[in-house]
Design a protein around this motif. Structure first.
Motif, PDB file in Angstrom:
ATOM      1  N   ALA A 137     -64.657  -6.614 -95.700  1.00  0.00           N
ATOM      2  CA  ALA A 137     -65.674  -6.353 -96.720  1.00  0.00           C
ATOM      3  C   ALA A 137     -66.894  -7.247 -96.519  1.00  0.00           C
ATOM      4  CB  ALA A 137     -65.075  -6.583 -98.109  1.00  0.00           C
ATOM      5  N   THR A 138     -66.626  -8.487 -96.102  1.00  0.00           N
ATOM      6  CA  THR A 138     -67.748  -9.398 -95.840  1.00  0.00           C
ATOM      7  C   THR A 138     -68.597  -8.909 -94.678  1.00  0.00           C
ATOM      8  OG1 THR A 138     -66.388 -11.224 -96.638  1.00  0.00           O
ATOM      9  CG2 THR A 138     -68.344 -11.782 -95.343  1.00  0.00           C
ATOM     10  N   GLU A 139     -67.901  -8.423 -93.615  1.00  0.00           N
ATOM     11  CA  GLU A 139     -68.645  -7.897 -92.470  1.00  0.00           C
ATOM     12  C   GLU A 139     -69.484  -6.690 -92.859  1.00  0.00           C
ATOM     13  OE1 GLU A 139     -65.845  -7.105 -89.461  1.00  0.00           O
ATOM     14  OE2 GLU A 139     -65.400  -9.216 -89.024  1.00  0.00           O
ATOM     15  N   VAL A 140     -68.871  -5.768 -93.662  1.00  0.00           N
ATOM     16  CA  VAL A 140     -69.619  -4.597 -94.106  1.00  0.00           C
ATOM     17  C   VAL A 140     -70.829  -5.016 -94.930  1.00  0.00           C
ATOM     18  CG1 VAL A 140     -69.485  -2.544 -95.559  1.00  0.00           C
ATOM     19  CG2 VAL A 140     -67.619  -3.082 -93.995  1.00  0.00           C
ATOM     20  N   ALA A 141     -70.607  -5.967 -95.833  1.00  0.00           N
ATOM     21  CA  ALA A 141     -71.719  -6.421 -96.664  1.00  0.00           C
ATOM     22  C   ALA A 141     -72.812  -7.058 -95.814  1.00  0.00           C
ATOM     23  CB  ALA A 141     -71.205  -7.416 -97.705  1.00  0.00           C
ATOM     24  N   GLU A 142     -72.370  -7.880 -94.828  1.00  0.00           N
ATOM     25  CA  GLU A 142     -73.369  -8.494 -93.955  1.00  0.00           C
ATOM     26  C   GLU A 142     -74.125  -7.451 -93.147  1.00  0.00           C
ATOM     27  OE1 GLU A 142     -71.207 -11.229 -91.629  1.00  0.00           O
ATOM     28  OE2 GLU A 142     -71.041 -12.763 -93.217  1.00  0.00           O
ATOM     29  N   ALA A 143     -73.377  -6.391 -92.640  1.00  0.00           N
ATOM     30  CA  ALA A 143     -74.053  -5.331 -91.885  1.00  0.00           C
ATOM     31  C   ALA A 143     -75.041  -4.585 -92.771  1.00  0.00           C
ATOM     32  CB  ALA A 143     -73.014  -4.367 -91.304  1.00  0.00           C
ATOM     33  N   THR A 144     -74.630  -4.296 -94.033  1.00  0.00           N
ATOM     34  CA  THR A 144     -75.528  -3.604 -94.965  1.00  0.00           C
ATOM     35  C   THR A 144     -76.766  -4.445 -95.239  1.00  0.00           C
ATOM     36  OG1 THR A 144     -73.605  -2.557 -95.980  1.00  0.00           O
ATOM     37  CG2 THR A 144     -75.656  -2.535 -97.231  1.00  0.00           C
ATOM     38  N   GLU A 145     -76.538  -5.734 -95.442  1.00  0.00           N
ATOM     39  CA  GLU A 145     -77.689  -6.614 -95.688  1.00  0.00           C
ATOM     40  C   GLU A 145     -78.618  -6.656 -94.481  1.00  0.00           C
ATOM     41  OE1 GLU A 145     -76.177 -10.364 -96.736  1.00  0.00           O
ATOM     42  OE2 GLU A 145     -75.408  -9.745 -98.710  1.00  0.00           O
ATOM     43  N   ALA A 146     -77.994  -6.663 -93.259  1.00  0.00           N
ATOM     44  CA  ALA A 146     -78.821  -6.675 -92.057  1.00  0.00           C
ATOM     45  C   ALA A 146     -79.643  -5.392 -91.933  1.00  0.00           C
ATOM     46  CB  ALA A 146     -77.935  -6.863 -90.822  1.00  0.00           C
ATOM     47  N   THR A 147     -78.978  -4.224 -92.244  1.00  0.00           N
ATOM     48  CA  THR A 147     -79.696  -2.944 -92.181  1.00  0.00           C
ATOM     49  C   THR A 147     -80.844  -2.919 -93.168  1.00  0.00           C
ATOM     50  OG1 THR A 147     -77.639  -1.877 -91.516  1.00  0.00           O
ATOM     51  CG2 THR A 147     -79.401  -0.455 -92.329  1.00  0.00           C
ATOM     52  N   GLU A 148     -80.531  -3.348 -94.401  1.00  0.00           N
ATOM     53  CA  GLU A 148     -81.582  -3.374 -95.413  1.00  0.00           C
ATOM     54  C   GLU A 148     -82.720  -4.300 -95.004  1.00  0.00           C
ATOM     55  OE1 GLU A 148     -79.699  -4.484 -98.979  1.00  0.00           O
ATOM     56  OE2 GLU A 148     -78.686  -2.543 -99.293  1.00  0.00           O
ATOM     57  N   ALA A 149     -82.367  -5.428 -94.399  1.00  0.00           N
ATOM     58  CA  ALA A 149     -83.406  -6.359 -93.961  1.00  0.00           C
ATOM     59  C   ALA A 149     -84.262  -5.736 -92.852  1.00  0.00           C
ATOM     60  CB  ALA A 149     -82.767  -7.655 -93.462  1.00  0.00           C
ATOM     61  N   THR A 150     -83.583  -4.973 -91.925  1.00  0.00           N
ATOM     62  CA  THR A 150     -84.328  -4.316 -90.844  1.00  0.00           C
ATOM     63  C   THR A 150     -85.279  -3.270 -91.400  1.00  0.00           C
ATOM     64  OG1 THR A 150     -82.454  -4.678 -89.372  1.00  0.00           O
ATOM     65  CG2 THR A 150     -84.077  -3.039 -88.696  1.00  0.00           C
ATOM     66  N   GLU A 151     -84.759  -2.447 -92.343  1.00  0.00           N
ATOM     67  CA  GLU A 151     -85.617  -1.429 -92.945  1.00  0.00           C
ATOM     68  C   GLU A 151     -86.799  -2.072 -93.680  1.00  0.00           C
ATOM     69  OE1 GLU A 151     -83.048   0.780 -95.409  1.00  0.00           O
ATOM     70  OE2 GLU A 151     -82.062   1.855 -93.760  1.00  0.00           O
ATOM     71  N   THR A 152     -86.519  -3.136 -94.382  1.00  0.00           N
ATOM     72  CA  THR A 152     -87.607  -3.834 -95.090  1.00  0.00           C
ATOM     73  C   THR A 152     -88.644  -4.355 -94.108  1.00  0.00           C
ATOM     74  OG1 THR A 152     -86.025  -4.477 -96.801  1.00  0.00           O
ATOM     75  CG2 THR A 152     -88.101  -5.689 -96.713  1.00  0.00           C
ATOM     76  N   ALA A 153     -88.148  -4.901 -92.978  1.00  0.00           N
ATOM     77  CA  ALA A 153     -89.077  -5.409 -91.973  1.00  0.00           C
ATOM     78  C   ALA A 153     -89.920  -4.279 -91.374  1.00  0.00           C
ATOM     79  CB  ALA A 153     -88.304  -6.126 -90.874  1.00  0.00           C
ATOM     80  N   GLU A 154     -89.228  -3.123 -91.098  1.00  0.00           N
ATOM     81  CA  GLU A 154     -89.981  -1.993 -90.543  1.00  0.00           C
ATOM     82  C   GLU A 154     -91.024  -1.499 -91.532  1.00  0.00           C
ATOM     83  OE1 GLU A 154     -87.054   0.835 -89.529  1.00  0.00           O
ATOM     84  OE2 GLU A 154     -86.391  -0.208 -87.701  1.00  0.00           O
ATOM     85  N   THR A 155     -90.633  -1.410 -92.819  1.00  0.00           N
ATOM     86  CA  THR A 155     -91.585  -0.974 -93.842  1.00  0.00           C
ATOM     87  C   THR A 155     -92.770  -1.928 -93.911  1.00  0.00           C
ATOM     88  OG1 THR A 155     -89.756  -0.032 -95.099  1.00  0.00           O
ATOM     89  CG2 THR A 155     -91.818  -0.387 -96.280  1.00  0.00           C
TER      90      THR A 155
END
Length: 540
Positions: free
Chosen positions: A418-436
């Motif tokens: 669950a921690t890995e999934v949460a970290e991956a989700t946070e990383a994805t969200e961070a990437t999308e935020t950076a792209e935006t």
């Protein structure tokens, strides 16, 4: 040898080594005899005696007297000296051994010199003692040059040396500390009747006062616990329970089990057992942590104490009566009498004295032997069943512990996943935020470029428009005038409104002239002047 020199030597050894003079004289005589036999032969009969008063030396060789000069010349002085030194060392060792043997169980004070492998070496006034690891209070630590107090536990002779072994775990240490800290005990008014100790954890002390006006427990505790506090500090914060002693076991047993409250005590004289009944809420307190309270209480009283509730006692009595009655040769009446004497199991019955069983049941010796044999067989069978039950319980506990570990491992894995999934989700969200954010920055940059280009186009347009407008000439500064020299009439106004044509051939005429004017003004860093429709050439 000079008699005066002999007396002086004996006196010096006596004072320095604390050895009795008679022992020193005997050592010198033995040394001289040994040296003489070395010279004359081991099989020779030699006797040498030193006069205790004047120090004169006399001797015989095979019954013939030895002259002083013969002893001086023929006896090896060096050999005599060596033997004498050995004898003196042995005498010194014996004196030291006797001194500390008398102090076994007594309190001594020393200084820690060093530690080797957990064993402490303690400097005493005239020897070095050892404090083994097993005789140190658990959890207690000492430092080099620290003063400690301990009791003499054992004294051994090792060659010419004496080994003194100290202890801080024996009950004697507690008793000696009480004697030092409490004057009433040192004076004999209060007596310590019994001590039970588990070093480093807990001790129980039973005290008694010969003067009824003195409270023995209160005197040992002191005002606000100041007396007992010093002892507890010396014993590394070991808990000490002080109870009132009594010759009556019905009183001493409840006192020994304090602070638990006891309902009833049943004494089984034949077994030396005391059955103590307590309430359910007092059961764990009476037993103590890991059975410590009841164990120390048993040591203090000298009786085997068994703690149970009244319901448990009734159940055991019923089972014991039925079990004893099932044995061949044991009647119901005998079974009840055995239970009444405190026999509650086959183990108890297997250790009964044959004479007692014969008297209780009116049985013969052969019948008693058969009953005891059957009871021992039943006890072994019960022990096997109990062992099997314990084995099954241990196996169940092991499986439960294993299942618990597996569950913990599974839970840990799930949490990690669950921690890995949460970290991956946070990383994805961070990437999308950076792209935006990057897209927004690009848009802002494009917009800024467009604005800059539009600004440049507008400025260029303004420059071009300024360049297209004609520049005023010098003739424009001369205004047409009438006769009076003043402007007048409509023609004057028209002349003012219409700019004058530049002179032919001048730089200000035509398109080329306009370009030259604009270029010159640009080189001077000025923009071409523009005339508003309302402004007049004169104002320019």
């Amino acid at each position: 040898m000079d008699p005066n020199e002999v007396l002086r030597l004996v006196d010096t050894i006596h004072r320095d080594k604390n050895i009795d003079k008679s022992v020193v004289f005997e050592g010198i005589e033995a040394a001289l005899v040994s040296a003489a036999k070395k010279h004359f032969g081991e099989d020779e009969e030699i006797e040498i005696t030193i006069n205790r008063e004047d120090g004169s030396i006399t001797g015989t060789h095979n019954g013939q007297p030895l002259e002083p000069d013969q002893m001086t010349e023929r006896i090896g002085a060096q050999m005599a000296k060596q033997v004498m030194i050995q004898k003196i060392r042995e005498a010194e060792r014996d004196t030291l051994y006797e001194e500390y043997e008398e102090q076994i169980g007594q309190l001594v004070t020393g200084v820690i010199q060093r530690y080797e492998g957990g064993t402490g070496y303690v400097a005493l006034p005239n020897t070095e003692a050892i404090l083994p690891r097993g005789e140190q209070i658990p959890g207690e630590t000492h430092h080099v040059n620290e003063r400690i107090r301990a009791t003499v536990y054992e004294v051994k002779k090792l060659g010419s040396r004496v080994r003194v072994i100290l202890s801080r775990t024996k009950p004697h240490l507690v008793q000696r500390l009480f004697e030092q800290e409490i004057p009433e005990i040192a004076e004999g008014v209060i007596e310590i009747r019994a001590i039970a100790r588990e070093p480093g954890y807990r001790s129980k002390i039973a005290v008694w006062s010969s003067d009824q006006r003195i409270d023995c427990v209160g005197a040992c505790v002191g005002v606000r616990g100041n007396r007992i506090k010093n002892i507890v500090d010396e014993l590394a914060n070991e808990r000490i329970d002080i109870v009132r002693y009594s010759d009556d076991m019905l009183v001493l047993v409840p006192n020994a089990l304090q602070p638990a409250e006891v309902e009833e005590v049943i004494l089984c004289q034949m077994l030396g057992r005391a059955i103590v009944l307590v309430r359910e809420d007092q059961l764990s307190l009476a037993i103590g942590r890991r059975g410590q309270n009841v164990r120390l209480g048993s040591k203090l009283c000298g009786w085997d104490i068994e703690i149970m509730t009244r319901e448990e006692l009734d159940e055991q009595i019923e089972q014991a009566v039925v079990g004893f009655a099932s044995l061949e040769g044991v009647s119901d009446e005998l079974a009840e009498r055995l239970v009444g004497e405190g026999f509650l199991s086959y183990d108890d019955l297997s250790v009964i004295e044959p004479d007692d069983l014969m008297e209780m049941g009116g049985l013969t010796e052969e019948q008693v032997d058969q009953i005891v044999t059957r009871a021992e067989a039943k006890a072994e069978e019960a022990e096997r069943r109990a062992g099997e039950q314990r084995r099954i319980q241990r196996e169940q506990d092991r499986l439960a512990a294993q299942a618990e570990k597996e569950a913990e491992a599974t839970e840990t894995a799930e949490v990690a996943e669950a921690t890995e999934v949460a970290e991956a989700t946070e990383a994805t969200e961070a990437t999308e935020t950076a792209e935006t954010a990057e897209t927004a920055e690009v848009a802002e940059a494009v917009e800024a470029v467009e604005v800059a280009e539009a600004t440049e186009v507008a400025e260029a347009t303004e420059v071009a428009e300024a360049a297209e407008q004609p520049a005023p000439s010098a003739a424009d500064d001369e205004l047409p005038s009438g006769e009076s020299g003043a402007p007048g009439g409509e023609d004057a106004e028209a002349e003012v409104a219409r700019p004058a044509d530049p002179p032919i051939g001048s730089n200000g005429g035509g398109e080329q002239g306009e370009a030259d004017v604009s270029k010159a003004m640009a080189e001077q860093g000025r923009e071409p002047e523009r005339l508003s429709p309302d402004a007049s050439p004169a104002e320019g």
